[in-house]
Design a protein around this motif. Sequence first.
Motif, PDB file in Angstrom:
ATOM      1  N   THR A 203      71.238  86.475 114.304  1.00  0.00           N
ATOM      2  CA  THR A 203      71.275  85.711 113.062  1.00  0.00           C
ATOM      3  C   THR A 203      72.447  86.189 112.215  1.00  0.00           C
ATOM      4  OG1 THR A 203      68.864  85.488 113.086  1.00  0.00           O
ATOM      5  CG2 THR A 203      69.982  85.072 110.993  1.00  0.00           C
ATOM      6  N   VAL A 204      73.179  85.232 111.648  1.00  0.00           N
ATOM      7  CA  VAL A 204      74.303  85.558 110.768  1.00  0.00           C
ATOM      8  C   VAL A 204      73.902  85.244 109.333  1.00  0.00           C
ATOM      9  CG1 VAL A 204      76.724  85.084 110.208  1.00  0.00           C
ATOM     10  CG2 VAL A 204      75.969  85.088 112.597  1.00  0.00           C
ATOM     11  N   TRP A 205      74.274  86.148 108.423  1.00  0.00           N
ATOM     12  CA  TRP A 205      73.909  86.026 107.015  1.00  0.00           C
ATOM     13  C   TRP A 205      75.152  85.948 106.142  1.00  0.00           C
ATOM     14  CZ3 TRP A 205      68.611  86.097 105.962  1.00  0.00           C
ATOM     15  CH2 TRP A 205      67.788  86.532 107.016  1.00  0.00           C
ATOM     16  N   GLU A 206      74.995  85.297 104.992  1.00  0.00           N
ATOM     17  CA  GLU A 206      76.040  85.286 103.978  1.00  0.00           C
ATOM     18  C   GLU A 206      75.389  85.481 102.615  1.00  0.00           C
ATOM     19  OE1 GLU A 206      77.989  81.510 104.021  1.00  0.00           O
ATOM     20  OE2 GLU A 206      76.248  80.416 103.255  1.00  0.00           O
ATOM     21  N   TRP A 207      76.186  85.910 101.642  1.00  0.00           N
ATOM     22  CA  TRP A 207      75.675  86.151 100.297  1.00  0.00           C
ATOM     23  C   TRP A 207      75.562  84.838  99.543  1.00  0.00           C
ATOM     24  CZ3 TRP A 207      73.933  90.951  99.416  1.00  0.00           C
ATOM     25  CH2 TRP A 207      74.351  91.937 100.311  1.00  0.00           C
ATOM     26  N   LYS A 208      74.486  84.674  98.803  1.00  0.00           N
ATOM     27  CA  LYS A 208      74.261  83.429  98.072  1.00  0.00           C
ATOM     28  C   LYS A 208      75.240  83.267  96.921  1.00  0.00           C
ATOM     29  CE  LYS A 208      69.331  82.619  98.933  1.00  0.00           C
ATOM     30  NZ  LYS A 208      67.997  82.464  98.302  1.00  0.00           N
TER      31      LYS A 208
END
Length: 223
Positions: A203-208
């Motif tokens: 899973t890849v995440w980014e900052w909101k």
Amino acid sequence: MTESYDQPLVAMDALAVRYRDERLEFGVAVRENAPHAGVEAIPGVLLLSGEHGAGPVLRAMRTKAGIPDDDVRLTRQLGWFDGTMRDPRSATISLASLVFLRAEARDGLLRWHPLDSVPHLPFDHAQIVEAARVRLGEIVWRDWAVTRALLGEKFTSGMALALGVALDAEPFDRPNFRRWLEGTGVVRVTTDTTGVKLRGRTTVWEWKDSDSSALEGPAGTRR
């Protein structure tokens, strides 16, 4: 009769830390002057009259490590160190700070070492590095600006899990890690994998929030 006092000097030591290829590292630079000339040490300067805040920390990075001010993303106060024998020249108190560089920053004069494998360092710098590892473990999942500075703008679940292991800081149940991270409210899952090193299915995440100032903790200075 006026009393005289033998006042100690105050040094500002700037310990740069980064997280690359799932490995925590810290930066040192070769000292030009005695004592310990030619030896790797944490960049540091003596506090000048009128200096305060991040000013002397940036000066240490600029003059001793070759890092321009604009390449410093974030600083955090680490603590003070006052061992009576820490400096052979004079009684000196060190106020140490953690320094996080921007992703595009060059190394300047810094030489990087694993945070869990500290070479011989002069003064009490090995003690400062160990204190940094402990402090990072305390704040990495609370001070989100620090977390962002370490993990980058996009990161995988594997990167985040490895960071927790490296700092002995895992305030989550591993099987429910995704649910825990989503519950923090500061990141979201993304399908944009640009700039992310993928290792198998992950899973890849980014900052909101595009502005990390919204994530800043209570201590330290953001640039």
